[in-house]
Design an enzyme around this catalytic site. Structure first.
Site, PDB file in Angstrom:
ATOM      1  N   PRO A 169     -18.046  -4.676  10.454  1.00  0.00           N
ATOM      2  CA  PRO A 169     -17.367  -5.343  11.490  1.00  0.00           C
ATOM      3  C   PRO A 169     -16.337  -3.747  12.429  1.00  0.00           C
ATOM      4  CG  PRO A 169     -15.845  -6.251  10.377  1.00  0.00           C
ATOM      5  CD  PRO A 169     -16.854  -5.851   9.169  1.00  0.00           C
ATOM      6  N   ALA A 229       9.057  -2.625   3.294  1.00  0.00           N
ATOM      7  CA  ALA A 229       8.617  -4.185   4.146  1.00  0.00           C
ATOM      8  C   ALA A 229       8.639  -4.180   5.244  1.00  0.00           C
ATOM      9  CB  ALA A 229      10.042  -5.062   2.888  1.00  0.00           C
ATOM     10  N   ARG A 273     -10.267  -6.185  20.088  1.00  0.00           N
ATOM     11  CA  ARG A 273      -9.034  -6.580  19.538  1.00  0.00           C
ATOM     12  C   ARG A 273      -8.371  -6.948  20.954  1.00  0.00           C
ATOM     13  NH1 ARG A 273      -5.760  -3.155  16.723  1.00  0.00           N
ATOM     14  NH2 ARG A 273      -6.418  -4.047  13.962  1.00  0.00           N
ATOM     15  N   THR A 313       6.610   3.053  12.895  1.00  0.00           N
ATOM     16  CA  THR A 313       4.962   3.791  13.238  1.00  0.00           C
ATOM     17  C   THR A 313       4.711   3.890  14.235  1.00  0.00           C
ATOM     18  OG1 THR A 313       3.017   2.156  13.449  1.00  0.00           O
ATOM     19  CG2 THR A 313       4.781   0.945  14.202  1.00  0.00           C
ATOM     20  N   ASP A 314       3.784   5.102  14.295  1.00  0.00           N
ATOM     21  CA  ASP A 314       3.375   5.701  15.939  1.00  0.00           C
ATOM     22  C   ASP A 314       2.808   4.553  16.478  1.00  0.00           C
ATOM     23  OD1 ASP A 314       0.990   4.815  14.949  1.00  0.00           O
ATOM     24  OD2 ASP A 314       0.147   6.481  15.227  1.00  0.00           O
ATOM     25  N   GLU A 315       3.082   3.018  16.162  1.00  0.00           N
ATOM     26  CA  GLU A 315       2.451   2.067  17.535  1.00  0.00           C
ATOM     27  C   GLU A 315       3.542   1.954  18.001  1.00  0.00           C
ATOM     28  OE1 GLU A 315      -0.347  -1.086  16.025  1.00  0.00           O
ATOM     29  OE2 GLU A 315      -0.483   0.228  13.926  1.00  0.00           O
ATOM     30  N   LYS A 318       8.146  -3.520  15.325  1.00  0.00           N
ATOM     31  CA  LYS A 318       9.168  -2.844  14.455  1.00  0.00           C
ATOM     32  C   LYS A 318       9.909  -1.982  15.127  1.00  0.00           C
ATOM     33  CE  LYS A 318       8.243  -1.384  11.240  1.00  0.00           C
ATOM     34  NZ  LYS A 318       7.682  -1.125   9.741  1.00  0.00           N
ATOM     35  N   TYR A 323       3.003  -7.148  15.959  1.00  0.00           N
ATOM     36  CA  TYR A 323       3.710  -6.049  15.192  1.00  0.00           C
ATOM     37  C   TYR A 323       4.408  -5.197  16.213  1.00  0.00           C
ATOM     38  CZ  TYR A 323       3.041  -2.371  12.436  1.00  0.00           C
ATOM     39  OH  TYR A 323       3.109  -1.278  11.547  1.00  0.00           O
ATOM     40  N   SER A 324       3.735  -4.115  16.713  1.00  0.00           N
ATOM     41  CA  SER A 324       4.129  -2.989  17.728  1.00  0.00           C
ATOM     42  C   SER A 324       6.075  -3.147  18.297  1.00  0.00           C
ATOM     43  CB  SER A 324       3.600  -2.153  17.866  1.00  0.00           C
ATOM     44  OG  SER A 324       3.744  -2.676  19.455  1.00  0.00           O
ATOM     45  N   TYR A 337     -14.574  -3.220  16.458  1.00  0.00           N
ATOM     46  CA  TYR A 337     -14.620  -3.636  17.501  1.00  0.00           C
ATOM     47  C   TYR A 337     -15.196  -2.623  18.135  1.00  0.00           C
ATOM     48  CZ  TYR A 337     -10.317  -6.291  15.907  1.00  0.00           C
ATOM     49  OH  TYR A 337      -9.980  -7.364  15.165  1.00  0.00           O
ATOM     50  N   PHE A 355       0.841  -1.119   0.321  1.00  0.00           N
ATOM     51  CA  PHE A 355      -0.166  -0.266   0.042  1.00  0.00           C
ATOM     52  C   PHE A 355       0.766   1.315   0.071  1.00  0.00           C
ATOM     53  CE2 PHE A 355      -2.604   3.541   3.258  1.00  0.00           C
ATOM     54  CZ  PHE A 355      -2.380   3.786   1.714  1.00  0.00           C
ATOM     55  N   LEU A 385      -8.892  -1.492   8.212  1.00  0.00           N
ATOM     56  CA  LEU A 385     -10.442  -0.164   8.811  1.00  0.00           C
ATOM     57  C   LEU A 385     -10.852  -0.340   7.310  1.00  0.00           C
ATOM     58  CD1 LEU A 385     -12.295   0.203  10.838  1.00  0.00           C
ATOM     59  CD2 LEU A 385     -11.311   2.455  10.890  1.00  0.00           C
ATOM     60  N   ILE A 433      13.309  -9.387   2.285  1.00  0.00           N
ATOM     61  CA  ILE A 433      14.571  -9.151   2.079  1.00  0.00           C
ATOM     62  C   ILE A 433      15.256  -9.469   3.982  1.00  0.00           C
ATOM     63  CG2 ILE A 433      13.428  -6.538   1.910  1.00  0.00           C
ATOM     64  CD1 ILE A 433      12.350  -6.757   5.374  1.00  0.00           C
TER      65      ILE A 433
END
Length: 336
Positions: A208, A82, A276, A125-127, A157, A153-154, A210, A11, A193, A60
């Site tokens: 859906p 990536a 979640r 990411t900000d996460e 990262k 995930y966060s 959350y 994306f 989303l 990678i």
């Protein structure tokens, strides 16, 4: 100038490829993507015949393949998009996130060290900052906010960010890092989303949401993000982190209602589902640093960006249909 872009069939990476080729007629873009489920060659179809573009199918984490690409292409810069990025998938299967997001980053930087580059840019990411309380609208993430992750995930990262910073300090690798808020716009895979809600609304399927849908995100139109990265890789200070935020905080439920209203569907399609695990409540970025140092500010208001995004999906329903049917997987090319 040669820029190697990893994750360029995804994306944000795909939008960045389009942005850079449109802006810089003298630049060559080398795209590397392993084409997992979220990689889509249709996203790159408009640029495949551009003489300044070349695509390599490679993972990678595959050191031999990545080093071969560097030997042949000799890139001046690397922008690493990536990543495995879907939080729900990271909860179900953390292993692939750790491998791609951490070990893949290591391989890319080792290649940069061996073959030489003027800039390695890590798209984060900000996460990595965790979340903010809903009742403190005065609180924002800055570059000084401590890392405090909530999901595999966060965490992956954040680990990659720390590795990038260590390569700068230990080996002198010329790096920059950007941490962005939630992106939206064309070519986003319909598990996130906004495109998911658009797809389901178009097909009269349940939408859906959350919990109660009160989680707040700061939304950044993807073109604004691409412009920020462009500025950072050309003018950003080596070794620095830059937060990229949209100044567009929205509750999830409000976004869903906006989409339904734009498409002309009933809010009765909204279906609240179990929340979640470890769901962050609010993200909000303070982009003062990138504004003061590099002059960047987001240009796209959410009210305008969401309309443009919905229109793109309405005008490109064949792109969506090929994903929903799995036909897009048939477009995987042979590697160079």
């Amino acid at each position: 100038m040669k820029i190697l872009v990893t994750g360029g069939a995804g994306f944000i990476g795909g939008n960045f490829v389009h942005y850079m080729l449109n802006k810089y007629s003298g630049y060559k873009i080398i795209c590397v993507d392993c084409l997992t489920y979220a990689g889509n060659m249709e996203t790159l179809e408009p640029v495949m015949k551009n003489p300044n573009f070349r695509f390599w199918k490679a993972d990678i984490t595959d050191r031999e393949a990545i080093f071969k690409i560097f030997e042949e292409e000799h890139p001046d810069m690397v922008v690493n998009f990536a990543a495995e990025s879907h939080v729900d998938r990271s909860i179900e299967n953390p292993d692939v996130f750790l491998k791609t997001n951490i070990l893949g980053t290591q391989v890319m930087m080792d290649a940069c060290r061996k073959y030489g580059i003027t800039r390695y840019h890590q798209v984060s990411t900000d996460e990595v900052y965790g979340d903010l309380p809903l009742d403190r609208p005065d609180c924002f993430f800055t570059e000084e906010t401590p890392v405090h992750t909530s999901s595999p995930y966060s965490a992956s990262k954040a680990s990659a960010d720390l590795l990038v910073q260590s390569y700068h300090r230990t080996f002198g690798l010329p790096v920059t890092i950007s941490r962005c808020s939630n992106n939206y716009g064309p070519y986003q895979f319909p598990e996130k989303l906004i495109p998911l809600m658009i797809v389901n609304a178009l097909n009269d399927k349940p939408l859906p949401v959350y919990g109660a849908g009160v989680n707040v995100r700061d939304w950044l139109y993807v073109d604004d993000h691409c412009r920020a990265i462009d500025i950072i890789i050309h003018k950003g200070t080596i070794g620095e982190v830059y937060n990229i935020g949209g100044h567009n905080e929205m509750k999830n439920i409000d976004i869903v209602k906006i989409i339904l209203n734009e498409i002309g569907k009933s809010e009765s399609l909204i279906t609240f589902v179990a929340d979640r695990k470890g769901h962050d409540m609010r993200y909000a970025i303070d982009p003062t640093k990138i504004h003061n140092e590099l002059g960047w500010l987001p240009e796209t208001k959410f009210a305008d960006g969401i309309k443009k995004t919905i229109k793109w999906y309405l005008d490109n329903q064949s792109w969506l249909e090929n994903i929903l049917t799995g036909k897009y997987r048939e477009l995987i090319p042979n590697p160079f």
